[in-house]
Write a protein that holds these residues in place. Structure first.
Motif, PDB file in Angstrom:
ATOM      1  N   UNK A   1      59.098 -18.012  46.342  1.00 24.81           N
ATOM      2  CA  UNK A   1      60.036 -17.050  45.766  1.00 24.81           C
ATOM      3  C   UNK A   1      60.384 -17.430  44.333  1.00 24.81           C
ATOM      4  N   UNK A   2      60.559 -18.734  44.097  1.00 23.33           N
ATOM      5  CA  UNK A   2      60.839 -19.202  42.743  1.00 23.33           C
ATOM      6  C   UNK A   2      59.706 -18.894  41.787  1.00 23.33           C
ATOM      7  N   UNK A   3      58.473 -19.113  42.222  1.00 24.63           N
ATOM      8  CA  UNK A   3      57.320 -18.811  41.380  1.00 24.63           C
ATOM      9  C   UNK A   3      57.210 -17.312  41.110  1.00 24.63           C
ATOM     10  N   UNK A   4      57.539 -16.512  42.111  1.00 25.82           N
ATOM     11  CA  UNK A   4      57.523 -15.066  41.930  1.00 25.82           C
ATOM     12  C   UNK A   4      58.552 -14.646  40.878  1.00 25.82           C
ATOM     13  N   UNK A   5      59.717 -15.276  40.909  1.00 26.19           N
ATOM     14  CA  UNK A   5      60.757 -14.961  39.926  1.00 26.19           C
ATOM     15  C   UNK A   5      60.311 -15.338  38.513  1.00 26.19           C
ATOM     16  N   UNK A   6      59.616 -16.484  38.387  1.00 30.49           N
ATOM     17  CA  UNK A   6      59.100 -16.893  37.077  1.00 30.49           C
ATOM     18  C   UNK A   6      58.085 -15.869  36.576  1.00 30.49           C
ATOM     19  N   UNK A   7      57.211 -15.433  37.462  1.00 30.25           N
ATOM     20  CA  UNK A   7      56.199 -14.443  37.078  1.00 30.25           C
ATOM     21  C   UNK A   7      56.854 -13.166  36.578  1.00 30.25           C
ATOM     22  N   UNK A   8      57.866 -12.700  37.281  1.00 27.82           N
ATOM     23  CA  UNK A   8      58.555 -11.474  36.865  1.00 27.82           C
ATOM     24  C   UNK A   8      59.241 -11.656  35.505  1.00 27.82           C
ATOM     25  N   UNK A   9      59.859 -12.810  35.300  1.00 31.99           N
ATOM     26  CA  UNK A   9      60.527 -13.069  34.024  1.00 31.99           C
ATOM     27  C   UNK A   9      59.525 -13.071  32.878  1.00 31.99           C
ATOM     28  N   UNK A  10      58.364 -13.699  33.084  1.00 26.33           N
ATOM     29  CA  UNK A  10      57.347 -13.727  32.033  1.00 26.33           C
ATOM     30  C   UNK A  10      56.852 -12.321  31.703  1.00 26.33           C
ATOM     31  N   UNK A  11      56.727 -11.476  32.724  1.00 25.13           N
ATOM     32  CA  UNK A  11      56.293 -10.097  32.469  1.00 25.13           C
ATOM     33  C   UNK A  11      57.343  -9.325  31.680  1.00 25.13           C
ATOM     34  N   UNK A  12      58.626  -9.556  31.956  1.00 27.00           N
ATOM     35  CA  UNK A  12      59.659  -8.872  31.169  1.00 27.00           C
ATOM     36  C   UNK A  12      59.619  -9.325  29.717  1.00 27.00           C
ATOM     37  N   UNK A  13      59.232 -10.586  29.493  1.00 29.68           N
ATOM     38  CA  UNK A  13      59.076 -11.076  28.121  1.00 29.68           C
ATOM     39  C   UNK A  13      57.899 -10.398  27.426  1.00 29.68           C
ATOM     40  N   UNK A  14      56.980  -9.845  28.215  1.00 28.42           N
ATOM     41  CA  UNK A  14      55.819  -9.139  27.652  1.00 28.42           C
ATOM     42  C   UNK A  14      56.079  -7.640  27.500  1.00 28.42           C
ATOM     43  N   UNK A  15      57.300  -7.203  27.782  1.00 28.41           N
ATOM     44  CA  UNK A  15      57.640  -5.805  27.583  1.00 28.41           C
ATOM     45  C   UNK A  15      57.789  -4.977  28.836  1.00 28.41           C
ATOM     46  N   UNK A  16      57.546  -5.563  30.016  1.00 28.91           N
ATOM     47  CA  UNK A  16      57.748  -4.845  31.269  1.00 28.91           C
ATOM     48  C   UNK A  16      59.248  -4.685  31.528  1.00 28.91           C
ATOM     49  N   UNK A  17      59.638  -3.597  32.140  1.00 30.27           N
ATOM     50  CA  UNK A  17      60.994  -3.516  32.675  1.00 30.27           C
ATOM     51  C   UNK A  17      61.033  -4.347  33.956  1.00 30.27           C
ATOM     52  N   UNK A  18      62.235  -4.669  34.420  1.00 32.43           N
ATOM     53  CA  UNK A  18      62.352  -5.457  35.647  1.00 32.43           C
ATOM     54  C   UNK A  18      61.703  -4.724  36.822  1.00 32.43           C
ATOM     55  N   UNK A  19      61.888  -3.400  36.871  1.00 32.77           N
ATOM     56  CA  UNK A  19      61.317  -2.612  37.963  1.00 32.77           C
ATOM     57  C   UNK A  19      59.794  -2.564  37.863  1.00 32.77           C
ATOM     58  N   UNK A  20      59.281  -2.446  36.654  1.00 36.69           N
ATOM     59  CA  UNK A  20      57.830  -2.438  36.448  1.00 36.69           C
ATOM     60  C   UNK A  20      57.221  -3.792  36.802  1.00 36.69           C
ATOM     61  N   UNK A  21      57.904  -4.878  36.447  1.00 36.56           N
ATOM     62  CA  UNK A  21      57.415  -6.214  36.778  1.00 36.56           C
ATOM     63  C   UNK A  21      57.330  -6.395  38.283  1.00 36.56           C
ATOM     64  N   UNK A  22      58.355  -5.917  38.986  1.00 41.66           N
ATOM     65  CA  UNK A  22      58.360  -6.012  40.449  1.00 41.66           C
ATOM     66  C   UNK A  22      57.182  -5.248  41.041  1.00 41.66           C
ATOM     67  N   UNK A  23      57.004  -4.006  40.613  1.00 45.67           N
ATOM     68  CA  UNK A  23      55.918  -3.189  41.151  1.00 45.67           C
ATOM     69  C   UNK A  23      54.551  -3.748  40.796  1.00 45.67           C
ATOM     70  N   UNK A  24      54.418  -4.315  39.613  1.00 42.08           N
ATOM     71  CA  UNK A  24      53.125  -4.835  39.170  1.00 42.08           C
ATOM     72  C   UNK A  24      52.703  -6.048  39.983  1.00 42.08           C
ATOM     73  N   UNK A  25      53.660  -6.890  40.335  1.00 42.97           N
ATOM     74  CA  UNK A  25      53.349  -8.150  41.005  1.00 42.97           C
ATOM     75  C   UNK A  25      53.070  -7.978  42.489  1.00 42.97           C
ATOM     76  N   UNK A  26      53.727  -7.002  43.120  1.00 43.93           N
ATOM     77  CA  UNK A  26      53.650  -6.900  44.584  1.00 43.93           C
ATOM     78  C   UNK A  26      52.213  -6.847  45.113  1.00 43.93           C
ATOM     79  N   UNK A  27      51.327  -5.972  44.620  1.00 44.15           N
ATOM     80  CA  UNK A  27      49.959  -5.951  45.174  1.00 44.15           C
ATOM     81  C   UNK A  27      49.228  -7.278  44.979  1.00 44.15           C
TER      82      UNK A  27
END
Length: 321
Positions: A192-218
């Protein structure tokens, strides 16, 4: 065997409902030799006990004395920090012949000090499953693996009860309990911690939090399923598996702080897995790169990450592509 629960939180709700739902199955599987009954709950919060009793169609005990009198198995489903205190509150009651259990992953039955003198038998029973919901988690407990630690007298009986519920069960030694719990944390909380890091890095790349969540799930679910189905060696992919040192170097250069440290640490754990998958591949250069990260001390100077002067180590940025 009547089971009484002290504590009406997520674990108490889940175990009580799960056992209640399996009652007839257990009777059938054991040809009537084993009958499980959830007696009810006692809690410091009367309202919590009432809700748990309603959910499991059982009763609320008015006192610990009443629960201990009517229960053959007494389950302390309270937070780890409260197990010792709850035990102290029942150890001087008449609990002769009772099986006393808690559900902590890291603690052993040693918390039940003086249990032999009380004439009872202590066990820690833990499911390798993250119980997150009072009302839903029991539905997912079917495939969970359980571990049991405790007194030799009834440990086989406790395991047989768990197996009659349809779950696999392994007995472990108390000296291995903390390491066992650490293994479970690696497969659940740390992921779960690694997943949170991945989402944070994506938001730093311009993803919204919701987009980061949807992108990572698959990606996350697909990789988890492959690892679960085929094991870590066969399912491993990515730059460590390919021994792609330059890509790993670029990743490390793009990261900082805890993110960089986590990337390096987990990658080091992946190298032996990759070596088992490709025994003819030379990972020594990658290992040197990953080990070097832990030896460097970095400071920020004018926005650039540089090695401390005089540390005798080469700045990793000198090798960037």
């Amino acid at each position: 065997m009547r089971i009484g629960f002290i504590g009406a939180g997520k674990v108490g709700f889940t175990f009580g409902r799960y056992i209640a739902e399996k009652r007839e199955l257990v009777r059938e599987k054991t040809d009537g030799a084993l009958c499980l009954e959830v007696g009810g709950y006692f809690s410091a919060s009367r309202q919590s006990a009432e809700l748990a009793a309603e959910f499991t169609e059982t009763c609320v005990y008015d006192s610990l004395e009443q629960l201990c009198e009517y229960s053959e198995i007494i389950f302390l489903t309270v937070p780890d920090g409260q197990i010792g205190e709850v035990w102290k509150s029942i150890k001087d009651l008449d609990i002769r012949g009772r099986i006393i259990c808690h559900a902590s992953g890291a603690m052993t039955s040693d918390i039940f000090s003086g249990i032999t003198e009380a004439g009872a038998f202590g066990y820690s029973i833990h499911p390798m499953y993250a119980i997150s919901s009072k009302y839903e988690s029991y539905k997912e407990l079917d495939n969970s693996f359980f571990t049991v630690e405790g007194d030799d007298r009834y440990v086989d009986k406790v395991c047989s009860v768990i197996r009659a519920l349809g779950n696999s069960c392994v007995r472990i030694d108390g000296t291995d309990k903390v390491k066992y719990h650490g293994a479970a944390v690696f497969a659940s909380n740390l992921v779960t911690g690694l997943l949170a890091v991945s989402q944070e890095l994506l938001t730093q790349c311009g993803f919204s939090a919701e987009e980061a969540q949807r992108a990572i799930v698959p990606l996350f679910l697909g990789n988890a399923k492959a690892a679960a189905d085929r094991g870590p060696v066969d399912s491993l992919t990515g730059p460590v598996e390919r021994c792609d040192t330059e890509t790993v170097r670029k990743h490390l250069n793009a990261l900082s702080g805890d993110e960089r440290s986590a990337y390096a640490a987990v990658s080091r754990c992946l190298v032996p897995v990759a070596e088992r998958k490709h025994p003819d591949r030379d990972y020594s250069g990658l290992i040197r790169l990953l080990n070097g990260i832990g030896e460097f001390n970095y400071e920020e100077h004018d926005g650039n990450t540089q090695a401390d002067e005089g540390n005798g180590q080469e700045d990793i940025h000198d090798h960037s592509v």
